[in-house]
Design a protein around this motif. Structure first.
Motif: not given
Length: 508
Positions: A1-6, A129-133, A135-144, A230-235
């Motif tokens: 469970m321990l780790g750094f953000a993506s 490079a962040a992956a193009p993703t 989201s309809d809600v603000e995410l805490e970390d990158l999904e990809g 806002s979907v790219l701001w969110n994700a």
């Protein structure tokens, strides 16, 4: 469970002094995480303690300000568990965002093979490079993640078309490294074909009245998929807010020549202000409040269209003031690109391949505005005064810098006359050191407005009418021209009248 953000990893660059780099990650709720920065031979340079917050299970710490350089190892420990990142350097971190002209890879630009071969000479310019993703809600970390922190190679810089890594971002970082001499970290978060609304938070959109009618971004009739507000701001942006940044580079606007074009003079300043507030707050004040923000003014597109939306959007990118930084866009810098057209680009004329000049002009602005280099000329000449010689039918413009005339284009300048009430060409008849004389044949006694390079495709490659002696093009403008009396020290004369040049025009 321990780790750094993506978006932390081996080979990364963290922001150097005078600010502290924010580091965060995941752990067992309620536990304490020990974060250790070590130098050569395992010598401990710094140790920080962070409590894991529940229910999110995240911990955050701010490292003490570090001088440029490395390599270091960064370890997070919780009980008997440890996670270590190696080959970490401290330097300046720049975020690169926007649409397809930011996404274009080094493989797609002019002199691509030479640029790719040169990549190995810059091991201290690191790329992510962040992956193009979306989201309809603000995410805490990158999904990809499309490209984890990497040392540049011909493969990861030339991976394919419109994938990773951004040519403009890479070249900006490389030029900054050559000028500054210390590590540069580049973070790409971009997606082709996307409007500014998708990169804007709901706060920023509300500031421009864009959410008042629908009340919901997902129901807006003008948007779908990654174009949705806002979907790219969110994700792709919100997850990065904890990072400590040195600056932002933005290349976007083509999508908004088809959508809400004349709101861009609100949506762009609102995005800049909102990103600054958000990065400053989420980084515990480490990212400076006036985060330097550079952008590329739109290039060209051969649509054979009478619509002047490209010209209008270029103007709106400056908040309708013509040059930056200005009162509405403080701490910003702009790369003019309208003369870097590419009619035969295999990716379409909207995707010109000369990204070297784009990045060169951006880095001049970064050095002047972000780094405070006083002697760097980073923008082209701009008109400061206009004298109308009524009897001669001439308009004399004075510019802010010494001029180089590359093309006496008969349509580069246009005037809006009292009679007839339409835009007419004002051919260049003479160019002095800092002056341009325009012919007003066919125009009535009163000039109501003046504009320059007001076209989707204003000139051929590097052949607009006016440049400065450093080769930077005069930016496009549209100005109201109001009579203010005679020239200073002379009585008002019907034969000669000074005009007050005001940003914007009701005749556009």
């Amino acid at each position: 469970m321990l780790g750094f953000a993506s978006y932390y990893g081996h080979h990364m660059v963290l922001q150097k002094e005078p600010t502290g780099a924010v580091v965060w990650g995941y752990g067992e709720p309620g536990a304490t995480v020990t974060v250790v920065l070590s130098g050569d031979g395992g010598l401990i340079v710094m140790k920080k303690m962070a409590r894991v917050k529940g229910p999110s299970g995240t911990w955050t710490t701010v490292l003490d300000p570090m001088d440029q350089g490395g390599p270091y190892t960064l370890t997070a420990g919780q009980g008997s568990e440890n996670v270590t990142l190696r080959d970490v350097y401290f330097g300046d971190v720049w975020l690169c965002s926007g649409q397809s002209n930011m996404v274009m890879t080094v493989l797609q630009i002019v002199n691509a093979s030479r640029e790719l071969a040169d990549a190995t000479h810059y091991p201290y310019v690191r790329i992510f490079a962040a992956a193009p993703t979306r989201s309809d809600v603000e995410l805490e970390d990158l999904e990809g993640i499309e490209l984890p922190w990497s040392i540049p190679t011909a493969e990861n810089l030339g991976h394919g078309n419109f994938t990773h890594f951004s040519a403009v971002c890479w070249l900006l970082g490389r030029y900054l490294y050559e000028a500054l001499g210390y590590p540069i970290g580049l973070v790409e978060a971009a997606w082709g074909g996307t409007p500014i609304e998708a990169w804007s938070s709901q706060r920023a959109l509300q500031a421009c009245g864009l959410l008042e009618d629908t009340g919901s971004t997902s129901q807006h009739p003008d948007f779908s998929g990654p174009q949705t507000p806002s979907v790219l701001w969110n994700a792709m942006i919100h997850p990065l807010l904890n990072m400590t940044l040195r600056g932002v580079a933005w290349y976007q606007g083509e999508a908004n020549t088809l959508l809400h074009t004349d709101l861009y003079n609100c949506t762009f300043p609102a995005l800049v202000a909102d990103w600054r507030r958000a990065f400053h707050a989420a980084s515990a004040g480490q990212t400076q409040p006036l985060l330097p923000f550079g952008f590329v003014q739109l290039s060209t597109y051969r649509r054979q269209s009478p619509d002047d939306s490209f010209a209008r959007l270029r103007w709106h990118q400056t908040a309708d003031l013509g040059v930056v930084p200005n009162a509405r866009l403080p701490g910003t810098f702009m790369a003019v690109a309208m003369d870097l057209c590419d009619e035969h680009s295999p990716y379409g004329s909207v995707h010109p391949r000369d990204k070297q000049n784009v990045a060169h002009r951006l880095q001049l602005g970064a050095r002047a505005v972000a780094y405070g280099e006083k002697d760097v000329v980073f923008q082209g000449p701009y008109p400061t005064r206009a004298i109308l010689e009524v009897t001669k039918g001439l308009l004399n413009l004075t510019y802010s810098q010494e001029l180089v005339c590359r093309q006496r284009d008969t349509r580069a300048f246009e005037v809006y006359c009292s009679t007839p009430c339409r835009w007419l060409p004002a051919p260049v008849v003479a160019v002095g050191s800092r002056t341009v004389t325009l012919a007003l044949a066919g125009c009535g006694r009163l000039v109501l407005a003046l504009r320059y390079a007001w076209a989707e495709w204003p000139c051929d490659y590097q052949s607009c009418a006016l440049y400065n002696t450093q080769g930077l093009p005069a930016p496009p403008f549209i100005l109201d021209a109001l009579p203010v009396g005679g020239t200073p020290g002379h009585p008002e004369s019907p034969a000669e009248r000074e005009l007050l040049l005001l940003p914007g025009s009701s005749f556009s």
